[in-house]
Design an enzyme around this catalytic site. Structure first.
Site, short mmCIF file in Angstrom:
data_model
loop_
_atom_site.label_atom_id
_atom_site.label_comp_id
_atom_site.label_asym_id
_atom_site.label_seq_id
_atom_site.Cartn_x
_atom_site.Cartn_y
_atom_site.Cartn_z
N ARG A 337 -3.38 82.02 87.19
CA ARG A 337 -4.32 83.06 87.60
C ARG A 337 -5.03 82.66 88.91
NH1 ARG A 337 -5.21 87.50 85.17
NH2 ARG A 337 -7.01 88.75 85.72
N GLU A 741 -15.11 90.21 83.71
CA GLU A 741 -15.04 89.03 84.58
C GLU A 741 -15.33 89.28 86.06
OE1 GLU A 741 -11.11 88.52 82.75
OE2 GLU A 741 -11.48 86.37 82.87
#
Lengths: 790, 535
Positions: A337, A741
């Site tokens: 990620r 997030e």
């Protein structure tokens, strides 16, 4: 594109309507700023957390005895003194595990209890069970371990030198980075460290295991991943998943720290409950929680980059290393990620990334809000800022010059086409509303005059890919039932950790059936109701489960439709649910929900529907590092201004302006809460939250007395938050976007504003040697270096 | 000595409550959660640093007034609540019809100020204490009031907004003010000890009082309710020492100095407990116990603050909050450090005497006290002596106190004419953090020349310490940058700071020197225009 700017809600100026004012002449539903479903319980102390559940009669309490040594051979465990302590019932080690002694987020490479080796200070070796928690804690300290210690590998540098890696370096290469750098007219070199972060959920880790008949086990765990808890309980006991029920009503904060971390505690509580045949509660003391559980990965990076005279990035050669701790956990996914997010809205032409995943003798680094994205994004932002200083332009202009677009390119470095990219327009607008240019000029003037306080300002963007990279996890499920009295009960795969997921899900039911969202009852998340669920993570809770809830609503409505069209004497299309009744568009007949439920039951129509959803069209190939891992991107931008005290290195954030994209908001009050909370958590990450390990691998900051998350006074008085009012361009739940997030990274603006202030010593021409977190000491050190370089 | 007491008595959420057979080491938090199942109050850290366990206590203030303070239930021993009124989050809405929320709670809901909700009860109780103490508090005051409460979800903005909304709200009061006095019936029945088994009478007076903001504290109904609770509280007051024994441990709370003095001599190994902000950690974290605990908190003479011609005599058991408030009147320059000193609940429990007697190198009160020329009154039996505070500290954890000698009071002299004073604290986080460096400087400058200087620091040596070389480098010198730079250099001979997780030795020294530089900057005429501080 429609002009979104006209429709933008100005949240600062017109406050969100309070829940006493229904917006649409009906109960609360999608789009309303309805309060958190548990708000009235939170404020009155009536919300039940795992430790508040009334303990069954005879509940025992457990404590963990853990390794004081970072690395070594565990030769013997002596529990004689432990067992001699008052009120102690039992003590269990790896030998007492009837099932398997291994688990892990993906790779099962962690023991529940250390067996022959210890790998970090804090690694559990034995679980002590006593009549009281106090007795268990006292006894745990009497455990004696014979450990032949070895030199631990503690830092990223140690690990790379010792080739202690989870796997060989991951290398991505696009274009011709080396050549591009070699022939560039403008090149920069930079390096930085970005430290780890402790989740500091206010509710510490806790599990209550209750043995039931015929070898079954119930575990009540504060977790984002009930299915994982079910799985590890079955694993440690060697029983079937169908013999375990795992449930949780709410968490006192998760942030990724309760995804896989609680597994160990659930399993150990179950182990103790199995041996004692009594309910066992394992609630960690805060210091033990810090010592045992994993944190955000700390990263170090260095790069060479090239640009043209305007700061347009032409090549980026990045080495990005992460400290993963003693086991794999989610480290591969976190690093992937990070690598996917080294664009953050900027187009790469020539790129090389070398990524080391370091195995160290420290707590196993784990999921934490952002999940690697912050670290990857931080690296590219650091580079862009270095380039701006190098070519002598305002960093904002260099950012703009590098955004994806027709001129630069519209494909990410992992091959995904960038669609619905309105980040440049958002940045444009924020630049105006925050009065960036005028404030920049005022700061320059201030810094020229004031010998003690230096100011800085920064605008940073956020582009966050929404979806789990592991495609199969992108699924949601829901179970909706209508009772005979006309009330709905809703269960879905998501857990409520404060993010407002439950109220959003209730709003979706409310929208579908024309009832008040507050009247829909959400139940505990329970593995016996919905099996095989993914964790509530990756900001995906509302996206995935919302669609599943909507699916359940539609199934139930479709099932009722033929019968209803007869009852209401109308076409199926004309059936309307609103204001708590069902009626036809034209007709005079209507049924209350109670009448509907009763009569439908008499008509033998089942009133329970299970909904399911998976994200369409996404795929990921980790080998080639390519695919379409994100269903869509969420965007945001923030401007922060800081004042830095050049005598102590302390700073104050004086103003923050945020513009964030949540698509068409399901609940603007909840979303604003996520944005502000994420921002402040990110601010702590990059400023005051410093984790310090000593040379023996002992964590020295293991309590709030030494680990400092932000307090109220750290939040700027001027804190403007605006939602970008534009529907998601893909079909997401009511065209909303994930919000868990992405806002964390808005806080980059604080760190870069501090860097900007320090950079004023070099007429803004050099990137300061500042690390993250920018503690007062780090800032003072960077200022000295900047002064010396002047 | 007095008769042994088998129980502790206090008001719990308005009702008389009695506790027996409970280990005196038990914290208020454990008692509430594990014994009464009042689980609204949470444990977040068990060391007084996160505020999830915040509850409020009310003490008699004079005859019929109540004084409300927030405390950290996790490090407060239950026997210290004897004779006080304890209010938990459950109280705020347990009295109302159909779960009606308190104005503070309602504002928290309206402002979307809770997310995971775990810290929320603690915030509610801190804000409740603010609601009872402050009329229309400023944003700054609100932040100070919740500096001991950590929230990991919201980012605080909505909580601050809720505080503003609640403390400006008068709705509840106007509704309650109309209640007639005869609804409040006296009831002092100690038998009704279950928290939920409350008579209607108690509901009525507690509810009225709880819902009444500081601004309305003189409204007739509010006064009646307050008097009613005060009367119940007065009935619980003891004339002689509490000597509570359970589980082989003893908790003694003497009432007079002489009693205490005798106890210290006869029970030399007993713990002396004041605010408990350190002792609480010995119990919760080090798992220590002691068969005897001597509590100073009920000795009226030890809590007294005397002010005579500008000189203060602060009893060792006076709370930090009270001590700072008194000192602020004479030395307002110290407020900078006092507001950054721990948090409101810690300052409300912790004592100045405890901070001084503990003698930690990072105790924030000592640099300022030393700089002002404070003295400490030491006592052993009937013998009393007074020494300059700085001479109490010899080396790390080593003091000039004789065995059995205890701190009775701190004396702060009256302000000298023409003295310039400043105090500085710095730490990783602005609020509620332990200092990297804490400094205090007092200087007299006559005709451009430094005639007197006292400079003391915390965080840069094993003890709070005067900077003798630095002082010598400025006394008799013209007050200019050259002198300051020379003094900064001299300071390296004064201190050998330590390296730890808070700061490196190098950083501490540099900042210690810079504090002197800042003092010089601030003493210049253009100081105001320099905006020399970020906090």
């Amino acid at each position: 594109m429609n002009s979104p700017i006209k429709n933008t809600r100005k949240m600062q100026e017109s406050p969100i309507p309070t829940p006493t004012l229904p917006l649409k002449g009906r109960g609360f539903a999608v789009g309303d700023a309805v309060a958190h479903d548990s708000a009235h319980l939170h404020v009155s102390g009536r919300a039940t957390y795992a430790d508040d559940v009334r303990e069954p009669r005879g509940t025992l309490h457990a404590a963990i005895a853990y390794s004081p040594i970072a690395r070594g051979v565990l030769r013997a465990v002596d529990l004689v003194d432990v067992l001699a302590m008052k009120d102690v019932v039992g003590a269990f080690t790896a030998k007492d595990i009837p099932g398997k002694n291994c688990y892990g987020a993906i790779t099962h490479d962690e023991p529940f209890l250390a067996e022959d080796r210890v790998e970090f200070v804090g690694q559990p070796i034995a679980i002590i069970v006593a009549k009281t928690r106090d007795a268990a804690r006292r006894a745990a300290r009497k455990a004696k371990f014979d450990i032949a210690d070895e030199t631990p590998i503690l830092t990223i540098n140690d690990a790379i030198a010792a080739n202690s890696l989870l796997k060989p370096p991951t290398i991505i290469e696009r274009g011709v980075p080396k050549e591009a750098i070699a022939r560039a007219t403008h090149s920069v070199r930079g390096e930085c460290e970005i430290g780890a972060q402790e989740h500091f959920y206010l509710e510490g880790q806790i599990a209550l295991a209750i043995p039931h008949e015929d070898g079954q086990m119930q575990v009540i765990v504060s977790t984002q991943h009930p299915t994982e808890m079910q799985q590890v309980t079955a694993t440690i006991l060697g029983i079937g998943w169908n013999d375990v029920v795992s449930e949780v009503r709410r968490l006192g904060g998760g942030f990724g720290g309760k995804e896989v971390q609680p597994a160990q505690f659930a399993a150990l509580a179950a182990l103790a409950a199995h041996h004692t045949q009594c309910p066992v509660k394992l609630r960690l003391d805060r210091d033990d929680d810090f010592l045992i559980t994993g944190k955000r990965h700390d990263f170090a990076f260095h790069y060479d980059a090239a640009s043209d005279a305007n700061g347009r990035l032409t090549a980026f050669d990045l080495t990005l290393s992460s400290r993963c701790g003693f086991s794999t956990d989610y480290s591969h996914q976190v690093n992937d990620r990070a690598l996917c997010h080294i664009d953050n809205g900027y187009h790469h032409t020539n790129l090389k990334v070398t990524n080391y995943r370091c195995r160290t003798n420290t707590q196993s680094a784990t999921a934490f809000r952002g999940f690697g994205a912050p670290q990857g994004m931080f690296a590219i932002e650091h580079c862009i800022e270095s380039i701006a200083r190098n070519v002598g332009r305002d960093p904002l202009d260099v950012r703009k010059a590098n955004f994806y677009g027709e001129k630069t390119g519209l494909t990410t470095h992992y091959g995904q086409a960038v669609e619905g990219f309105w980040l440049p327009q958002m940045v444009e607008r924020l630049e105006q509303t925050s009065d960036y240019r005028a404030r920049r000029a005022a700061i320059t003037t201030h810094n020229a005059r004031n010998p003690i306080i230096r100011k800085g300002i920064s605008l940073t963007p956020v582009m966050f890919g929404v979806s789990f990279n592991a495609s199969f996890l992108n699924r949601g499920s829901a179970l909706l039932s209508l009772y005979l009295d006309g009330t709905f009960v809703l269960n879905h795969a998501g857990t409520e950790m404060g993010q407002g997921l439950f109220i959003k899900m209730q709003q979706i039911v409310a929208e579908a059936f024309g009832v008040d969202a507050r009247k829909v009852r959400s139940t505990t998340t329970n593995t016996s109701k919905l099996p095989n669920t993914p964790p509530t993570a990756a900001s995906s809770g509302a996206d995935l489960n919302g669609m599943a809830v909507l699916d359940a609503c539609n199934i139930l409505k479709a099932r009722l439709a033929p019968w209803l069209s007869k009852v209401l004497q109308c076409e199926a299309n004309d059936i309307e649910f609103c204001d708590g009744v069902v009626t036809s568009k034209h007709g005079v007949i209507f049924l209350t929900m109670q009448e509907l439920a009763t009569r439908a039951t008499f008509a033998k129509i089942p009133l329970t529907a299970q909904g399911f959803y998976y994200t369409p069209g996404i795929q990921w190939n980790g080998e080639t590092f390519s695919g379409k891992p994100a269903y869509y991107f969420a965007y945001g931008a923030a401007v922060s201004e800081v004042a830095v005290d050049t005598l102590t290195g302390e700073h104050k954030v004086t103003r923050v302006d945020i513009l964030h994209d949540v698509g068409k908001s399901l609940n603007p009050a909840i979303d604003r809460g996520q944005i502000e909370g994420g921002f402040v958590q990110g601010m702590g990450y990059l400023t005051s939250e410093e984790l310090v390990w000593d040379g023996k691998g002992r964590l020295r900051t293991h309590a709030p007395s030494t680990y400092k998350i932000p307090t109220a006074a750290d939040v700027p008085e001027v804190f403007n938050v605006e939602l970008w009012d534009q529907d998601n361009h893909v079909e997401s739940i009511h065209r909303s976007k994930a919000v868990g997030e992405p806002p964390l990274m808005l806080a980059f603006s604080v760190w870069f504003a501090i860097a900007d202030a320090i950079s004023s010593y070099t007429d803004s021409r050099a990137m300061p040697k500042l690390v993250a977190p920018a503690t007062p000491e780090a800032i003072l050190r960077a200022m000295h270096a900047a002064r010396a370089a002047r | 000595m007095n008769a042994v007491s088998t129980s502790i008595k206090f008001l719990l959420n308005g009702a008389p409550h009695e506790v027996a057979d409970l280990d005196p080491h038990t914290s208020v938090l454990s008692y509430l959660r594990e014994h009464l199942f009042l689980t609204g109050t949470k444990e977040g850290c068990a060391e007084g640093d996160c505020g999830a366990c915040t509850v409020a206590i009310a003490e008699l203030d004079g005859v019929d007034r109540l004084r409300v303070m927030p405390i950290n239930a996790c490090i407060r021993l239950l026997p210290t609540i004897d004779g006080k009124a304890l209010f938990t989050v459950e109280a705020l809405s347990m009295f109302g019809e159909s779960g009606e929320l308190h104005p503070v709670q309602q504002a928290m809901v309206d402002c979307h100020a809770s997310q995971c909700g775990f810290c929320t009860p603690g915030f509610v109780m801190s804000l409740f204490a603010l609601f009872k103490n402050d009329v229309a508090p400023s944003r700054e005051r609100i932040c100070e009031a919740i500096s001991g409460n950590l929230c990991r979800c919201t980012g605080y903005r909505p909580i601050i907004e809720a505080a503003q909304q609640a403390t400006h709200s008068r709705i509840a009061q106007s509704m309650r003010a109309n209640e007639s006095e005869n609804q409040i019936v006296d009831k002092n029945n100690l038998a009704a000890s279950h928290p939920f088994k409350l008579g209607l009478e108690i509901r009525s007076s507690s509810s009225t009082w709880l819902h009444c903001a500081a601004a309305d504290s003189n409204a007739p109904a509010a006064r009646d309710a307050e008097k009613h609770i005060a009367k119940s509280l007065a009935a619980l007051q003891r004339n002689s020492a509490l000597d509570y024994r359970a589980n082989d441990a003893r908790f003694i709370a003497p009432r007079t100095l002489d009693e205490f003095s005798t106890l210290v001599e006869t029970l030399p190994s007993a713990w002396i407990l004041s605010g408990g902000t350190d002792v609480g950690l010995w119990i919760n974290k080090a798992l220590q116990t002691n068969s005897t605990i001597l509590y100073t908190g009920e000795i009226a003479a030890l809590r007294k603050i005397d002010i005579h011609q500008g000189a203060l005599t602060i009893g060792a058991a006076a709370s930090l909050e009270d001590a700072f408030r008194a000192m602020n009147q004479h030395y307002p320059e110290l407020a900078h450090v006092w507001t950054r000193f721990a948090s409101w609940p810690i300052r409300a429990s912790g004592t100045l005497g405890g901070n001084v007697a503990n003698g930690s190198p990072i105790g924030d009160s000592m640099p300022a006290l030393i700089t002002l020329g404070a003295e400490v009154v030491l006592r052993k039996g009937a013998k009393q002596r007074t020494i300059p505070l700085e001479s109490l500290y010899i080396d790390y954890k080593k003091q000039s106190r004789e065995p059995g000698e205890w701190v009775e009071a701190i004396r702060v002299p009256a302000r000298a004419e023409g003295m310039q004073i400043a105090s500085y604290k710095n730490s990783k986080r602005n609020e509620q953090d332990i200092s990297a460096v804490c400094a205090a400087i007092a200087m007299t400058i006559e005709d451009g020349v430094v005639t007197k200087a006292r400079i003391a620091y915390g965080g840069v040596a094993g003890i709070p310490k005067r900077a003798a070389n630095t002082e010598a480098a400025v006394i008799g010198k013209p007050w200019n940058e050259t002198t300051v730079r020379a003094a900064m250099q001299a300071m390296t001979n004064d201190f050998t700071p330590m390296n730890d997780m808070r700061a490196s030795a190098e950083y501490r020294m540099q900042v210690a020197q810079n504090h002197l530089l800042r003092f010089w900057h601030e003493s210049q005429d253009e100081a105001a225009s320099l905006e020399a501080r970020v906090f």
